[in-house]
Design a protein around this motif. Structure first.
Motif, PDB file in Angstrom:
ATOM      1  N   ARG A  44     -13.634  79.999  46.579  1.00 58.69           N
ATOM      2  CA  ARG A  44     -12.717  80.028  45.425  1.00 58.69           C
ATOM      3  C   ARG A  44     -11.465  80.806  45.769  1.00 58.69           C
ATOM      4  N   LEU A  45     -11.601  81.905  46.519  1.00 65.29           N
ATOM      5  CA  LEU A  45     -10.435  82.709  46.887  1.00 65.29           C
ATOM      6  C   LEU A  45      -9.468  81.905  47.754  1.00 65.29           C
ATOM      7  N   ILE A  46     -10.035  81.092  48.676  1.00 66.59           N
ATOM      8  CA  ILE A  46      -9.161  80.253  49.513  1.00 66.59           C
ATOM      9  C   ILE A  46      -8.526  79.149  48.682  1.00 66.59           C
ATOM     10  N   GLN A  47      -9.284  78.640  47.710  1.00 65.88           N
ATOM     11  CA  GLN A  47      -8.773  77.534  46.914  1.00 65.88           C
ATOM     12  C   GLN A  47      -7.550  77.939  46.098  1.00 65.88           C
ATOM     13  N   VAL A  48      -7.509  79.155  45.601  1.00 67.50           N
ATOM     14  CA  VAL A  48      -6.412  79.580  44.721  1.00 67.50           C
ATOM     15  C   VAL A  48      -5.136  79.866  45.509  1.00 67.50           C
ATOM     16  N   LYS A  49      -5.165  79.717  46.834  1.00 66.83           N
ATOM     17  CA  LYS A  49      -3.974  79.911  47.667  1.00 66.83           C
ATOM     18  C   LYS A  49      -3.664  78.605  48.391  1.00 66.83           C
ATOM     19  N   PRO A  50      -3.046  77.651  47.717  1.00 72.43           N
ATOM     20  CA  PRO A  50      -2.788  76.340  48.315  1.00 72.43           C
ATOM     21  C   PRO A  50      -1.897  76.411  49.541  1.00 72.43           C
ATOM     22  N   GLN A  92      -8.321  71.171  48.826  1.00 71.39           N
ATOM     23  CA  GLN A  92      -8.491  71.856  47.537  1.00 71.39           C
ATOM     24  C   GLN A  92      -9.679  71.312  46.766  1.00 71.39           C
ATOM     25  N   LEU A  93      -9.809  69.974  46.742  1.00 72.90           N
ATOM     26  CA  LEU A  93     -10.925  69.373  46.027  1.00 72.90           C
ATOM     27  C   LEU A  93     -12.247  69.713  46.703  1.00 72.90           C
ATOM     28  N   GLY A  94     -12.291  69.694  48.036  1.00 68.42           N
ATOM     29  CA  GLY A  94     -13.521  70.017  48.738  1.00 68.42           C
ATOM     30  C   GLY A  94     -13.965  71.448  48.490  1.00 68.42           C
TER      31      GLY A  94
END
Length: 863
Positions: A441-447, A457-459
């Protein structure tokens, strides 16, 4: 008087004399009656010794024997019907008459007074009378018996059977028990023997031929593998019960398939003796030795290595009858090795390895190379163990090897972070499941960290939600795979369709070669690989139109050694070699080339540079021009060797044909010698004129043509040696010897002697091959750049002595291991392989013995 009373007066020997008198009376009454019967028997014995019963029909013989037996019984009964043994009184009277004594003293001493013994005077007188008569008994004596045959047979016919018997025995050369037996035994045909057609068929995986059992080979030792099947049929029309087949006393009854026909089928697992019983008796017996099927063995040939990111495992496996499967088992270090001690949620990773050839192989020496960086255990310490399986399902395992499973090096920071999360999830899924979900989740919030890639992002969102919701094994496995795919996408970008199609075509071709597919399927898959390669090259060319992509490729090309640069033409040549080797049956070499093709595609960017870039690389690669020249010289010498080998084959074929013609002429002359004398002289003269020198019309033309070709090849070798001098390269002495041997071959061909020519050509070929080895050593010493090519040629020459023309090792299982090399065969080797295959196909279409045709078919099917 009472004659029944006994007397106390007995003369010495009186009882014996009475017995002799009794015997004389019995003989006189019996012998005249026995003479006809004995004469009948004597005549039969005489007829038997004269072999009068031979040649008679068995039933006629039987009828004669029955009639003679009845006649003998009737004659004996008729002659003995009124015979009675004499009584003792008659014997006593016969003794008294033979002695000539009056008043019958024997009767007197046995008589008693009729009036009794009351009167003493009478008794005294009677006793005195008996005493006086007893004294006369000492004079009694016996006379010989008188049967009276002379009176009964005045013509002496009784001697005729005796004389016939003596003559018959003399004619027969003495007493003949065999003729006597034949007289009593009608020559009925013997009953049909028990006919057994039995064989032992070893299991198919052993590759051993069936063993046929001969009833005449008593106690023959049969060596059969365990699990062999004993089967066959028995014909026994006279048997009342089905035969039995016994192995160490354990009987198996044949099943009835028809009248007098039986069959049996039994699997042999143990035993020392096979017995066939029929008609209540032993018909055949064989000794048995059951060969056990040992468990296979497997071990690591070398320590586990790493080829870039791929894991390289070299192993050797063997079995007495063939290895059918090999497995590689990988577990995390510290896992319990016993399968019965594994927990329900922990299963060892098992990867099946391909065998080098399809079917059973007694020895397997192969190298397993695979990129395992995508495995969740990449970068972790693991234990590796190899398992080999044979046809019976027996397994053998290797020692346990421990090593660090290689992992891919990621340059993208976000990709490295995803791999760190993946490792944590692998080490302890229960403890780090939620932490990994939070990290995703932390990586996802930094596109911006993943270049705003919507797929990434979807993965990340799906993977985090999956871990947070459920921690079962299926979710963990899917999330591990998802993290790997996202990291690879960030590192290399998405894989194109052309790349996937090319890799799929390469893998399908390799799998088809592995299972020994047919030529049509191999050709179709090779063409599919050609098409996929063309599309991939076209895609690379289109990518070169992008300035950014072109700049990146140029930077990579500048970092590479110009001598190691590979172009699209090199790829096409490799595909051509793969096609040719597949047609020649060298599928193992083709598989190795496919693996080389995979490695070459990993460095595909500089390969497909534009022509301008290739020219720039050519200028930087002037250092390798000398190396290229050396390779051309080696190829030219290779072509000379190949041509010399062809001329050698033609000379050997002509020599064999010439010998065959001489043999046929000799046979015809021998046959003609059996005819008339005039025809013999004329025909032998004609044959001598035609056969002089062993040549036929046209042989001289062939020799002149062959000599011209050999002379042309010698001139080419001379030009080659001159070119070596011009380039400052030392000429090997073996090439000079080859040139002299070629001259000798020319002289032999001029004389019409192909046998001597083939000897010189063979020596010339050996010197040419030695020259290739010498040149390889010279080029190695001249400088770098040739190490790979020359070392490869040198290695082939060194190993050629231990290999057959198809490149296979001559060693047997149990000897030195044929580790092999990932080599591309020389053109000469490929040509020799093709010639051998063509010769096998030609012989397969000829009229030859069945065993030879079966052997040729097996060779063509295998190779």
């Amino acid at each position: 008087m009472d004659a029944s009373q006994t007397t106390t007066f007995q003369a010495p020997g009186l009882s014996r004399k009475i017995s002799l008198a009794w015997l004389a009376l019995a003989w006189e009454g019996l012998w005249p009656r026995l003479v006809p019967v004995l004469s009948f028997v004597a005549l039969f014995i005489a007829a038997a010794h004269l072999d009068l019963f031979s040649g008679l029909d068995p039933w006629v013989h039987t009828g004669i024997l029955a009639a003679l037996a009845l006649a003998l019984i009737g004659l004996g009964w008729w002659r003995l019907r009124d015979f009675a043994l004499p009584t003792q009184e008659v014997a006593i009277r016969r003794l008294e008459r033979d002695s000539g004594v009056p008043h019958r003293p024997l009767v007197a001493v046995q008589d008693t007074l009729a009036a009794g013994s009351s009167d003493p005077m009478s008794s005294a007188l009677w006793e005195a009378h008996r005493r006086r008569e007893a004294e006369r008994l000492a004079g009694l004596s016996n006379k010989p018996a008188h049967p009276g045959l002379a009176v009964l047979d005045t013509w002496a016919l009784r001697f005729v059977p005796l004389l016939a018997l003596i003559v018959a025995i003399a004619v027969a050369g003495g007493w003949r028990s065999d003729r006597m037996g034949a007289a009593f035994t009608p020559a009925f045909p013997p009953p049909p023997p028990v006919v057994a057609n039995l064989w032992i068929a070893p299991p198919a995986y052993t590759g051993k031929p069936p063993i046929y059992l001969d009833m005449a080979d008593k106690d023959k030792l049969l060596r059969v593998p365990v699990g062999s099947k004993l089967a066959g049929f028995v014909d026994d029309v006279r048997g009342r019960k089905p035969p039995q087949l016994k192995i160490d006393g354990n009987g198996t009854e044949f099943s009835t398939v028809g009248k007098g026909k039986y069959q049996v089928e039994q699997v042999i697992t143990e035993g020392k003796q096979i017995t066939l019983q029929a008609r209540g008796d032993e018909q055949a017996r064989w000794k048995l030795h059951v060969i056990p099927d040992l468990a296979p063995t497997i071990e690591f040939a070398r320590p586990i290595g790493v080829d870039k990111w791929s894991t390289k495992i070299e192993y050797i496996a063997g079995d007495d009858f063939g290895v059918t499967g090999v497995q590689l088992q990988i577990r995390l270090h510290g896992s319990v090795l016993g399968a019965d001690m594994l927990s329900e949620d922990e299963e060892p990773e098992v990867i099946r390895l391909d065998l080098p050839v399809a079917g059973n192989t007694k020895k397997v020496a192969d190298t397993f190379v695979r990129d395992l960086t995508s495995h969740p255990w990449a970068g972790l310490k693991v234990t590796v163990m190899l398992f080999a399986t044979d046809a019976l399902g027996q397994k053998g395992r290797s020692a346990v090897e421990t090593f660090l499973l290689p992992e891919r090096v990621f340059n993208d920071p976000t990709a490295r972070a995803l791999i760190v999360l993946r490792k944590a999830l692998t080490r302890d899924p229960k403890a780090f499941r939620l932490d990994v979900a939070d990290g995703m989740r932390l990586i996802q919030v930094k596109p911006e960290s993943y270049r705003n890639d919507a797929v990434v992002q979807l993965g990340l969102r799906i993977g985090a939600a999956r871990l947070a919701q459920n921690g079962d094994k299926a979710n963990i496995t899917e999330t591990q795979k998802l993290l790997w795919d996202l990291a690879m996408r960030l590192e290399n970008g998405s894989q194109t369709d052309a790349e996937r199609a090319l890799e799929q075509a390469r893998q399908e071709l390799r799998d088809a070669m592995q299972r020994n597919a047919g030529d049509e399927e191999i050709e179709r898959l090779i063409q599919q690989l050609y098409d996929a390669m063309a599309k991939w090259q076209k895609e690379l060319a289109e990518r070169m139109q992008d300035p950014e992509e072109r700049r990146r490729m140029q930077e990579q090309a500048e970092k590479m050694d110009p001598n190691n640069t590979i172009t699209g033409d090199d790829l096409q040549k490799m595909l051509d070699k793969i096609r040719e080797m597949a047609k020649n049956g060298q599928r193992e070499e083709a598989k190795r080339l496919l693996e080389e093709l995979r490695k070459m595609m990993e460095n595909a960017t500089p390969m497909m540079a534009q022509p301008g870039q290739q020219r720039q690389q050519g200028q930087r690669g002037q250092q390798g021009q000398g190396n290229q020249q050396g390779r051309e010289m080696m190829n030219q010498l290779d072509r000379l060797s190949r041509r010399q080998n062809q001329l050698l084959g033609e000379s050997e074929r002509e020599s064999r044909q010439q010998q065959g013609r001489q043999g046929q002429q000799g046979q015809r002359q021998g046959q003609q010698g059996q005819q008339g004398q005039q025809g013999q002289q004329g025909q032998q003269g004609q044959q001598g004129q035609r056969g002089q020198g062993g040549q036929q019309p046209g042989d001289g033309q062939w020799g002149e043509q062959q000599r011209g070709q050999q002379e042309g090849l010698r001139r080419q070798l001379g030009d080659f040696m001159n070119k070596l001098d011009e380039n400052g390269m030392g000429m090997p002495e073996s090439l000079g010897r080859a040139e002299r041997q070629m001259r000798e071959a020319e002289d032999a061909l001029r004389r019409g002697d192909p046998r001597e020519a083939s000897r010189s050509q063979r020596r010339a070929l050996d010197n040419l091959q030695q020259g290739m080895t010498d040149m390889a050593e010279q080029m190695r010493q001249r400088g770098p750049g040739n190490n790979q090519d020359i070392a490869e040629i040198e290695e082939r020459e060194r190993r050629s002595e231990d290999r057959d023309p198809l490149g296979r090792s001559d060693g047997n299982y149990g000897d030195a291991v044929d580790t092999g090399v990932d080599k591309v065969p020389l053109e000469l080797e490929r040509q020799r392989s093709r010639e051998i295959l063509d010769e096998l196909r030609r012989r397969a279409g000829e009229q030859r013995p069945k065993d030879e045709l079966d052997y040729i078919d097996r060779l063509l099917k295998t190779y």
